[in-house]
Motif scaffolding. Structure first.
Motif, PDB file in Angstrom:
ATOM      1  N   UNK A 269       5.543   7.710   4.955  1.00 48.97           N
ATOM      2  CA  UNK A 269       6.246   7.636   6.218  1.00 48.97           C
ATOM      3  C   UNK A 269       6.984   9.294   6.432  1.00 48.97           C
TER       4      UNK A 269
ATOM      5  N   UNK B  54       7.609   7.353  -2.966  1.00 47.06           N
ATOM      6  CA  UNK B  54       6.641   7.619  -3.744  1.00 47.06           C
ATOM      7  C   UNK B  54       6.206   6.748  -4.846  1.00 47.06           C
TER       8      UNK B  54
ATOM      9  N   UNK C 181       1.115   5.854  10.395  1.00 48.81           N
ATOM     10  CA  UNK C 181       0.937   6.610   8.935  1.00 48.81           C
ATOM     11  C   UNK C 181      -0.285   6.338   8.010  1.00 48.81           C
TER      12      UNK C 181
ATOM     13  N   UNK D 121      -4.232  -0.536   4.747  1.00 45.06           N
ATOM     14  CA  UNK D 121      -3.067  -0.371   5.505  1.00 45.06           C
ATOM     15  C   UNK D 121      -3.374  -0.410   6.975  1.00 45.06           C
TER      16      UNK D 121
ATOM     17  N   UNK E  97      -3.698   8.626   7.929  1.00 43.47           N
ATOM     18  CA  UNK E  97      -3.619   9.796   7.570  1.00 43.47           C
ATOM     19  C   UNK E  97      -4.612  10.195   6.420  1.00 43.47           C
ATOM     20  N   UNK E  98      -5.153   8.830   5.816  1.00 45.39           N
ATOM     21  CA  UNK E  98      -6.245   8.714   4.898  1.00 45.39           C
ATOM     22  C   UNK E  98      -7.458   7.854   5.747  1.00 45.39           C
TER      23      UNK E  98
ATOM     24  N   UNK F 173      -4.412   9.974  -3.754  1.00 50.08           N
ATOM     25  CA  UNK F 173      -3.652  10.720  -2.838  1.00 50.08           C
ATOM     26  C   UNK F 173      -2.316   9.700  -2.363  1.00 50.08           C
ATOM     27  N   UNK F 174      -1.523  10.646  -1.867  1.00 55.37           N
ATOM     28  CA  UNK F 174      -0.107   9.687  -1.528  1.00 55.37           C
ATOM     29  C   UNK F 174      -0.493   9.226  -0.081  1.00 55.37           C
ATOM     30  N   UNK F 175      -0.064   7.893   0.156  1.00 52.33           N
ATOM     31  CA  UNK F 175       0.122   7.339   1.389  1.00 52.33           C
ATOM     32  C   UNK F 175       1.228   6.802   1.997  1.00 52.33           C
ATOM     33  N   UNK F 176       1.092   6.197   3.307  1.00 57.56           N
ATOM     34  CA  UNK F 176       2.425   5.231   3.745  1.00 57.56           C
ATOM     35  C   UNK F 176       3.760   5.684   3.219  1.00 57.56           C
TER      36      UNK F 176
ATOM     37  N   UNK G 238       5.809   7.164  -9.725  1.00 59.82           N
ATOM     38  CA  UNK G 238       5.375   7.319  -8.172  1.00 59.82           C
ATOM     39  C   UNK G 238       4.735   8.429  -8.111  1.00 59.82           C
ATOM     40  N   UNK G 239       3.817   8.532  -7.201  1.00 59.63           N
ATOM     41  CA  UNK G 239       3.136   9.627  -6.648  1.00 59.63           C
ATOM     42  C   UNK G 239       2.289  10.229  -7.747  1.00 59.63           C
TER      43      UNK G 239
ATOM     44  N   UNK H 180       0.953  -1.286  -0.045  1.00 63.25           N
ATOM     45  CA  UNK H 180       0.037  -0.020  -0.070  1.00 63.25           C
ATOM     46  C   UNK H 180       0.879   1.243   0.112  1.00 63.25           C
TER      47      UNK H 180
ATOM     48  N   UNK I  61      -2.184  19.602  -6.068  1.00 66.29           N
ATOM     49  CA  UNK I  61      -2.908  18.699  -5.093  1.00 66.29           C
ATOM     50  C   UNK I  61      -2.199  18.253  -3.917  1.00 66.29           C
TER      51      UNK I  61
ATOM     52  N   UNK J  66       7.224  11.848  -7.924  1.00 69.45           N
ATOM     53  CA  UNK J  66       8.487  11.271  -7.797  1.00 69.45           C
ATOM     54  C   UNK J  66       9.231  12.032  -9.134  1.00 69.45           C
TER      55      UNK J  66
ATOM     56  N   UNK K 160       1.106   5.435  -3.733  1.00 68.90           N
ATOM     57  CA  UNK K 160      -0.055   6.215  -3.807  1.00 68.90           C
ATOM     58  C   UNK K 160      -1.412   5.200  -3.972  1.00 68.90           C
ATOM     59  N   UNK K 161      -2.524   6.061  -3.463  1.00 72.98           N
ATOM     60  CA  UNK K 161      -3.659   5.335  -3.567  1.00 72.98           C
ATOM     61  C   UNK K 161      -4.325   5.667  -4.580  1.00 72.98           C
TER      62      UNK K 161
END
Lengths: 513, 161, 337
Positions: A195, A202, B22, B42, B25-26, A190-193, C84-85, A181, C117, C89, A184-185
């Motif tokens: 840390x 990323x 962490x 998660x 957060x969502x 949204x970015x997640x995990x 990524x992201x 996970x 965003x 990234x 990115x979700x």
């Protein structure tokens, strides 16, 4: 029969000197890339794509698919000789391949892997040739609900992968799922995990980085402690006689070959699954139906046959939706699809009609590539086993360097090189304390698809889980999902029900005495 | 071994708490009409992982490790030294990759390990330390076109292309 | 190089050592006049803001092929995927390579939306615009099994489903969801938006009957369309697409302003020498005029010529500014920022 006419036409194209040369080159390169930790078939195909710019598209796709094939063969080599899977598809091959090597049967394991790869690949191509169009339509029916239920079925096969304590298997699986996970979700964008805000996370945790760390570096640390020197690893001379006798020995495992080929082909064909889950599912299923399930994990050739047959069958299966529908069945075929576009071809349902020479040339070349790959691999086995002659103090630093480079290559990120080393330490500790590594790696591979398909399905059904039992909006509209769901429910329930029955029987027996 | 078992189990439980922290957060709940939110997967997996890890920890603390391993120590005699002798130079190599290039770092690491740990003759050490990086350079940079990190020495490599 | 000054002494020492080792004749390191005529001295890292096998990836690899086949660059372009992201990234990577002339990037609209965003501490202004290569278009599609033939019937059908109409698209906040948002607002309809990982997957989900409609790029649907399995309803362009002469535009249907493009442009890190920028501009000008590129555009219904085609220099900067403002507005309207 139209199919045979087409196939003959295909062979007439595949047999031209240029195409044949590309197939040989591809198989050799693919084998090398597959054997190298950190470079799986995805990277191999993407990286070597520019070479195809110089030749016509047909020769180009033959080259790429030969790499794909070669990598499937090559992945097994480092799994067996070093316990480091060269690719995700070869993780399951370590289960019995490496124990065989430790017993001094590395050559037999390598022969087993090569021959099973050949059989799996060939059966799969035959199925492909005969049934491509109708099967493509079937693959199209796999939406989110079907994908999720298929994933559930795949997890049911995990149970057999662990060691003594099932709780430790659960923990390992969960770590893999949580790592999947990271990044990115995609549902909410949204970015997640990550840390805090660590840029290196990323792109998520790459499968190869985890596998290189856990298996490659972890294995070296583990052996460093055991102070394995040349004498401890049993290196053997390989004679032609050994190869022949192994092939003879393998004849009795017809069931493993059948299960591996069919399962591999069907799982590979479905979008979002691919060769990695196919190899694991095949390992578990073959173990369940084997006459000697207790031998699995201790170095039985049946345990090499099962995953190796399936992963090659699956890699061919994955090409089916690519060619007929323009949908990739695996990450590697996604890159190959990109290649078609670069060559100016339009992947999709019209390819078979508009570019007959291309499609049939490719199919025919798959038959040829398989024969080439098995021959090249069999002849090179003495070469592969030579690595076992190296003393530990040369082999270990060499592998560490290769793992460092391999940690960098998939993502071009030094952060991942660090991550591979940290996973290496974790792998070392886990190995010592009996936490199984394979479920972690597998869960990382499958986790993202599982979560995404679960959430897509629930968005579609507005939060109702009845969609997995086939119902959407009160209408029975997903029969495939329902069938898969009930099968996995049954698979999860059998051990539990079995335990309860045994418990009561014992009580009854106790009451009688 | 028992101490190590228990320590790892509780360490994993702590890691699960970090994951959960962490993850939240969502949205971790059931978003109406959409199913689970971005943190659901998660977060709840971390919670399960933490719980299972605690159970394992308590189990091993109370019952002790599996009988075949209970008597063993986590590190075999002198084992820790062997592990550190390859792990620490390995980490130093990775740290140097972004400074003095992958190649130079690999050469130093290979020389160190083959010569001082492996006690191989100089010619073998040099042979390994030179052929491996050169092989990697040819394979990755020349053939596969994967540029490996070169740190401050980037411009030095221009002449090789 | 980026950190050379601080560590010049290391550089000089090692350089000296190597020069002695290699002997005379191998020292082309001190370029005489870097400003006058810049040329790449090592392979160029060609960053792709998306994963392998996606639309941006294909375009980048096609460009690599064209450049290589014509021998336009002394050093190869090396495609590197940084998905990524949602592009974060890749943007970070480019920012970290400030002043590095051997890195370029091919962008999507996430070039604007991702920094808007998420707080990345950067924006499109941090980079050196090189060229806009093409504008990709969007069309509203349904499965050809569906009885819906035009936008009016479509709106009626969506309304009759009371919000359970399934619209497939790429991730939330990305192009497809913005286009869907525009569509919903213009017609006062509500759909259930199902996000997928990539446009190709979205297209096949429509054919498999798992979603009811999509707003795919023509390139993603064209093979299904040719096989008679999907039906275009209307295009999000000001004028009809030459490849789809029978498909009306939303503009014609009285919905002015329902126009959306995906830009495919090339950017370099900020702070690179002007000579290097000039070299890249020339390279991509040649590329955009090449026959291969033009054929590709025609096949994929991309805009590569005229007003929506190749763009560079000051105009490109202006274009980026308007696009950025437009995306800010769209994202605000959707409640994403």
């Amino acid at each position: 029969m139209e199919v045979f006419g087409n196939l003959l036409y295909g062979f007439s194209i595949a047999i031209t000197p240029l195409n044949l040369a590309m197939a040989i080159l591809g198989v050799v390169l693919g084998t090398a890339i597959g054997a190298m930790p950190g470079l799986g078939s995805v990277n191999g195909v993407a990286i070597l794509l520019p070479i195809t710019f110089a030749v016509p598209p047909t020769a180009g796709i033959i080259f790429l698919s030969a790499i794909y094939y070669g990598a499937m063969y090559g992945g097994a080599i480092s799994s067996i000789t070093l316990n480091i899977p060269g690719a995700s598809t070869a993780v399951a091959t370590t289960f019995d391949g490496y124990p065989m090597a430790k017993k001094g049967r590395a050559a037999q394991a390598l022969v087993g892997a090569a021959v099973s790869s050949f059989i799996g690949g060939t059966v799969s191509i035959i199925l492909f040739t005969l049934f491509a169009p109708p099967l493509a339509e079937f693959a199209l029916r796999f939406g989110p609900a079907e994908t999720f239920t298929l994933m559930l079925l795949a997890y049911a096969t995990f149970a057999g992968l662990g060691g003594g304590n099932p709780l430790k298997t659960i923990i390992a699986t969960l770590i893999g799922l949580i790592l999947s996970t990271v990044g990115l979700d995609i549902i909410s964008g949204r970015p997640r995990m990550i840390f805090g805000d660590i840029a290196g996370f990323y792109h998520g945790v790459n499968f190869l980085v985890l596998a290189i760390g856990l298996y490659g570096i972890g294995e070296i640390l583990f052996s460093a402690e055991e102070r394995l020197v040349a004498g401890d690893r049993v290196a053997v001379k390989v004679r032609l006689r050994d190869i022949l006798s192994t092939i003879k020995e393998m004849v009795k495992y017809k069931r493993a070959f059948t299960i591996g080929s069919l399962l591999g082909f069907f799982v590979g064909m479905l979008p979002a699954a691919g060769a990695t889950p196919a190899s694991f599912m095949s390992y578990s299923v073959v173990k369940r139906f084997s006459k000697h399930p207790e031998a699995f994990g201790t170095g039985t050739i049946e345990g090499v046959i099962a995953p190796e047959t399936a992963n090659n069958a699956a890699s061919t299966g994955a090409m089916l939706p690519m060619l007929t529908l323009g949908i990739p069945g695996s990450p590697t075929t996604a890159v190959m699809l990109g290649a078609l576009v670069v060559w100016g071809l339009l992947p999709g349902p019209m390819l078979f009609i508009e570019h007959r020479e291309f499609v049939w040339g490719l199919i025919a070349s798959l038959y040829i590539a398989n024969v080439l790959a098995v021959l090249i691999n069999l002849f090179a086995i003495p070469l592969f086993t030579m690595i076992l002659w190296l003393p530990f103090t040369i082999l270990a630093p060499l592998i560490i360097v290769v793992c460092a480079v391999g940690g960098y290559a998939p993502t071009f990120s030094v952060f991942d090189m660090w991550l591979a080393f940290i996973f290496g330490l974790a792998g070392y500790v886990f190995r010592k304390l009996d936490y199984p590594l394979a479920p972690m790696v597998l869960a990382l591979v499958l986790g993202n698809g599982t979560e995404v398909s679960l959430r897509q399905s629930l968005i579609m059904s507005h939060g109702s889980i009845s969609i997995f039992f086939g119902f959407e909006g009160g209408v029975f509209s997903h029969p495939i999902a329902a069938a898969l769901m009930w099968t996995s429910v049954a698979l999860y329930a059998i051990p539990v029900v079995g335990a309860i029955i045994r418990h009561f029987r014992r009580r009854v027996a106790l009451a009688k005495t | 071994m028992r101490r190590a078992d228990v320590a790892l189990a509780f360490g994993l439980a702590a890691l699960a708490v970090v994951f959960a922290w962490y993850a939240q957060e969502l949205p971790i709940g059931w978003v109406h009409g959409e199913g689970p939110g971005g943190g659901f997967f998660p977060f709840w997996l971390s919670i399960i992982m933490g719980t299972v890890a605690v159970v394992v920890g308590v189990q091993e603390f109370v019952r002790g490790s599996a009988p075949d391993r209970a008597a063993k120590r986590f590190f075999t005699e002198g084992g820790l030294k062997q592990v550190l002798l390859i792990a620490i130079p390995g980490f130093i190599m990775v740290a140097l990759v972004d400074v003095i290039s992958t190649y130079l770092a690999a050469i130093i690491f290979l020389l160190f390990y083959t010569r001082w740990i492996g006690k191989h003759p100089w010619w073998i050490s040099l042979l390994v330390a030179v052929t491996v990086p050169v092989g990697i350079f040819l394979l990755f940079e020349k053939f596969l076109l994967i540029p490996l990190p070169k740190g401050y020495l980037d411009e030095l490599f221009y002449i090789f292309y | 190089m980026r950190r050379l000054k601080i560590n010049q002494w290391i550089f000089v020492t090692v350089l000296g050592f190597l020069l002695i080792l290699l002997g005379p004749g191998t020292g082309p390191l001190t370029d005489t006049d870097a400003e006058a005529a810049w040329q790449p001295k090592k392979p160029i890292t060609f960053v792709i803001m998306a994963g392998k096998g996606g639309g941006a990836d294909r375009i980048a690899r096609l460009m690599q092929k064209i450049v290589q086949q014509h021998g336009w660059s002394p050093q190869p372009l090396i495609p590197v995927n940084k998905p990524g992201g949602a592009g974060a990234e890749a943007l970070r990577f480019l920012k970290d390579h400030h002043g590095d002339s051997h890195v370029i990037m091919v962008t999507l609209n996430s070039f604007f939306t991702t920094p808007l965003r998420a707080n990345l501490g950067l924006s499109y202004r941090d980079f050196t615009p090189v060229a806009r290569m093409a504008m990709d278009t969007f069309i509203l599609w349904v499965n050809s099994n569906s009885p819906i033939e035009n936008v009016n019937e479509y709106v009626k059908a969506v309304k009759s489903k009371h919000g359970t109409w399934k619209m497939g698209g790429t991730g939330k906040g990305q192009e497809d969801s913005l286009v869907t948002g525009m569509l919903q607002e213009a017609y006062g309809i509500k759909t259930t938006y199902v996000p997928y990982k990539g446009g190709g997957k979205v297209a096949s989900e429509l054919i498999g009957g798992h979603v009811d409609s999509t707003v795919n790029n023509p390139s993603e649907q064209i093979s299904w369309f040719e096989a008679g399995r999907s039906r275009p309803l209307a295009a999000f362009t000001p004028e009809r697409l030459p490849q789809f002469p029978k498909v009306p535009t939303f503009q014609e249907l009285g919905k002015g302003g329902m126009v959306y493009y995906m830009q495919r442009s090339i950017n370099a890190p900020g702070g690179i020498p002007n000579a290097a920028r000039q070299w890249y501009v020339e390279l991509f000008t040649k590329l955009s005029k090449s026959e291969e590129w033009q054929t590709y555009c025609k096949k994929k219904a991309l805009h590569c010529t005229g007003e929506l085609g190749f763009l560079t220099g000051r105009d490109l900067g202006k274009f980026f500014a308007t696009e950025d403002a437009k995306h800010k507005k769209l994202l605000k309207a959707m409640g994403e920022i």
